[in-house]
Write a protein that holds these residues in place. Structure first.
Motif, PDB file in Angstrom:
ATOM      1  N   THR A   1       7.163 -48.804  19.214  1.00  0.00           N
ATOM      2  CA  THR A   1       7.738 -49.986  19.566  1.00  0.00           C
ATOM      3  C   THR A   1       9.249 -49.580  19.645  1.00  0.00           C
ATOM      4  OG1 THR A   1       8.283 -50.418  17.412  1.00  0.00           O
ATOM      5  CG2 THR A   1       6.112 -51.573  18.310  1.00  0.00           C
ATOM      6  N   THR A   2      10.286 -50.249  20.090  1.00  0.00           N
ATOM      7  CA  THR A   2      11.624 -49.880  20.401  1.00  0.00           C
ATOM      8  C   THR A   2      12.194 -49.462  19.087  1.00  0.00           C
ATOM      9  OG1 THR A   2      12.145 -52.027  20.760  1.00  0.00           O
ATOM     10  CG2 THR A   2      11.901 -50.572  22.772  1.00  0.00           C
ATOM     11  N   LEU A   3      11.899 -50.564  18.365  1.00  0.00           N
ATOM     12  CA  LEU A   3      12.251 -50.633  16.695  1.00  0.00           C
ATOM     13  C   LEU A   3      11.899 -49.405  15.986  1.00  0.00           C
ATOM     14  CD1 LEU A   3      11.808 -54.466  15.558  1.00  0.00           C
ATOM     15  CD2 LEU A   3      14.015 -53.281  16.114  1.00  0.00           C
ATOM     16  N   GLU A   4      10.424 -48.915  16.219  1.00  0.00           N
ATOM     17  CA  GLU A   4      10.130 -47.658  15.528  1.00  0.00           C
ATOM     18  C   GLU A   4      10.832 -46.420  16.092  1.00  0.00           C
ATOM     19  OE1 GLU A   4       7.771 -45.456  12.823  1.00  0.00           O
ATOM     20  OE2 GLU A   4       8.622 -47.364  12.969  1.00  0.00           O
ATOM     21  N   LEU A   5      11.153 -46.406  17.493  1.00  0.00           N
ATOM     22  CA  LEU A   5      11.669 -45.257  17.884  1.00  0.00           C
ATOM     23  C   LEU A   5      13.147 -45.238  17.583  1.00  0.00           C
ATOM     24  CD1 LEU A   5      12.374 -42.778  19.672  1.00  0.00           C
ATOM     25  CD2 LEU A   5      12.708 -44.713  21.701  1.00  0.00           C
ATOM     26  N   VAL A   6      13.836 -46.382  17.207  1.00  0.00           N
ATOM     27  CA  VAL A   6      15.177 -46.502  16.748  1.00  0.00           C
ATOM     28  C   VAL A   6      15.231 -45.993  15.134  1.00  0.00           C
ATOM     29  CG1 VAL A   6      17.028 -47.787  15.867  1.00  0.00           C
ATOM     30  CG2 VAL A   6      16.028 -48.039  18.259  1.00  0.00           C
ATOM     31  N   ARG A   7      14.096 -46.392  14.377  1.00  0.00           N
ATOM     32  CA  ARG A   7      14.109 -46.047  12.905  1.00  0.00           C
ATOM     33  C   ARG A   7      13.806 -44.409  12.941  1.00  0.00           C
ATOM     34  NH1 ARG A   7      10.678 -44.525   8.940  1.00  0.00           N
ATOM     35  NH2 ARG A   7       9.039 -44.525  10.471  1.00  0.00           N
ATOM     36  N   ARG A   8      12.923 -43.876  13.850  1.00  0.00           N
ATOM     37  CA  ARG A   8      12.605 -42.328  13.703  1.00  0.00           C
ATOM     38  C   ARG A   8      13.550 -41.683  14.067  1.00  0.00           C
ATOM     39  NH1 ARG A   8       6.072 -41.514  14.833  1.00  0.00           N
ATOM     40  NH2 ARG A   8       5.579 -43.425  13.924  1.00  0.00           N
ATOM     41  N   HIS A   9      14.421 -42.101  14.918  1.00  0.00           N
ATOM     42  CA  HIS A   9      15.505 -41.476  15.589  1.00  0.00           C
ATOM     43  C   HIS A   9      16.703 -41.261  14.743  1.00  0.00           C
ATOM     44  CE1 HIS A   9      19.098 -40.512  18.103  1.00  0.00           C
ATOM     45  NE2 HIS A   9      18.339 -39.538  18.608  1.00  0.00           N
ATOM     46  N   SER A  10      16.847 -42.357  13.939  1.00  0.00           N
ATOM     47  CA  SER A  10      18.280 -42.638  13.244  1.00  0.00           C
ATOM     48  C   SER A  10      17.910 -41.875  11.792  1.00  0.00           C
ATOM     49  CB  SER A  10      18.669 -43.984  12.979  1.00  0.00           C
ATOM     50  OG  SER A  10      17.675 -44.702  12.593  1.00  0.00           O
ATOM     51  N   GLN A  11      16.602 -41.594  11.464  1.00  0.00           N
ATOM     52  CA  GLN A  11      16.306 -41.116  10.053  1.00  0.00           C
ATOM     53  C   GLN A  11      16.774 -39.884  10.031  1.00  0.00           C
ATOM     54  OE1 GLN A  11      12.032 -41.073   9.222  1.00  0.00           O
ATOM     55  NE2 GLN A  11      12.343 -42.320   7.521  1.00  0.00           N
ATOM     56  N   PRO A  12      16.598 -38.746  10.534  1.00  0.00           N
ATOM     57  CA  PRO A  12      16.917 -37.531  10.098  1.00  0.00           C
ATOM     58  C   PRO A  12      18.442 -37.248  10.143  1.00  0.00           C
ATOM     59  CG  PRO A  12      15.337 -37.439  12.051  1.00  0.00           C
ATOM     60  CD  PRO A  12      16.008 -38.684  11.752  1.00  0.00           C
ATOM     61  N   ILE A  13      18.892 -36.146   9.405  1.00  0.00           N
ATOM     62  CA  ILE A  13      20.064 -35.593   9.383  1.00  0.00           C
ATOM     63  C   ILE A  13      19.897 -34.563  10.278  1.00  0.00           C
ATOM     64  CG2 ILE A  13      21.990 -34.587   8.130  1.00  0.00           C
ATOM     65  CD1 ILE A  13      21.323 -36.321   5.644  1.00  0.00           C
ATOM     66  N   TYR A  14      20.844 -34.319  11.241  1.00  0.00           N
ATOM     67  CA  TYR A  14      20.628 -33.232  12.430  1.00  0.00           C
ATOM     68  C   TYR A  14      21.684 -32.269  12.186  1.00  0.00           C
ATOM     69  CZ  TYR A  14      17.846 -36.760  15.008  1.00  0.00           C
ATOM     70  OH  TYR A  14      16.942 -37.799  15.290  1.00  0.00           O
ATOM     71  N   ARG A  15      21.247 -31.064  12.395  1.00  0.00           N
ATOM     72  CA  ARG A  15      22.086 -29.981  12.606  1.00  0.00           C
ATOM     73  C   ARG A  15      22.765 -29.776  13.784  1.00  0.00           C
ATOM     74  NH1 ARG A  15      23.283 -25.111   9.598  1.00  0.00           N
ATOM     75  NH2 ARG A  15      23.713 -23.250  10.916  1.00  0.00           N
ATOM     76  N   VAL A  16      24.192 -29.516  13.862  1.00  0.00           N
ATOM     77  CA  VAL A  16      24.878 -28.964  15.114  1.00  0.00           C
ATOM     78  C   VAL A  16      24.575 -27.546  15.349  1.00  0.00           C
ATOM     79  CG1 VAL A  16      26.850 -28.671  16.388  1.00  0.00           C
ATOM     80  CG2 VAL A  16      26.839 -30.787  14.921  1.00  0.00           C
TER      81      VAL A  16
END
Length: 209
Positions: free
Chosen positions: A108-123
């Motif tokens: 779902t779009t809500l699950e995509l948003v949740r999974r994309h915003s969950q990690p701390i990404y490295r530059v």
């Protein structure tokens, strides 16, 4: 894999430490670049995902000398510096590819948003255009290939993803990534020093708003 050092003309070289997108490998690259920049004759050393490119003065050092120094440094395991700054970027997830990306991923779009915003990404590195930071690694459950037909115009501030990477377009440019949303945080201000908000080694956390 063992390092592979290759000349780039008569005043530069590239060191390949691996072939994958990996936080630990990228940290080793940045540590090696920092150690090499302290050496006499080295003008500049900068890290990519899994490589280090070195520009040097051939009147003060040589490819052979630097290759030997690189092998010695890697055996000694140059100290990895502390993690960079943590940036919290507000994101409005309303991008034109959000629904299609969710469908392709079986989410779902809500699950995509949740999974994309969950990690701390490295530059991992900054390139492509001024201020464009390649962030990752993206969770395997969110990985999609680049769009088959790139867009000719992507607005500044657009949050996007492709493959194992995610990022924010700092300037209006063409682009082939999947557009998920937008942030109001400027990524590149030419009058600032440095002009790019994000630097290699920094960390990024997206916050849905």
């Amino acid at each position: 894999m063992p390092e592979k050092t290759t000349p780039l003309g008569d005043a530069a070289l590239v060191v390949e430490l691996g072939t994958r997108i990996d936080t630990a490998l990228n940290s080793r690259c940045h540590a090696l670049a920092a150690a090499l920049e302290k050496r006499s004759g080295v003008k500049e050393a900068f890290a990519g995902y899994s490589t280090v490119t070195v520009h040097y003065d051939p009147d003060r050092t040589s490819f052979t000398a630097l290759k030997a120094a690189i092998s010695k440094l890697l055996k000694a395991k140059p100290r990895v510096g502390p993690s960079g700054r943590l940036h919290r970027l507000p994101v409005t997830y309303d991008g034109p590819d959000l629904a299609e990306s969710a469908e392709l991923l079986g989410l779902t779009t809500l699950e995509l948003v949740r999974r994309h915003s969950q990690p701390i990404y490295r530059v991992f590195m900054v390139g492509f255009v001024p201020g464009f930071a390649y962030l990752g690694p993206l969770p395997p459950t969110l990985q999609l290939p680049r769009r088959r037909v790139p867009r000719t115009h992507v607005p500044a501030g657009t949050v996007a993803m492709a493959g194992e990477q995610t990022g924010v377009y700092p300037l209006p440019t063409p682009g082939g990534w999947h557009l998920l949303g937008r942030t109001s945080m400027p990524m590149f201000l030419s009058d600032n020093d440095p002009p790019s908000l994000l630097r290699p080694g920094d960390r990024v956390k997206f916050h849905p708003i």
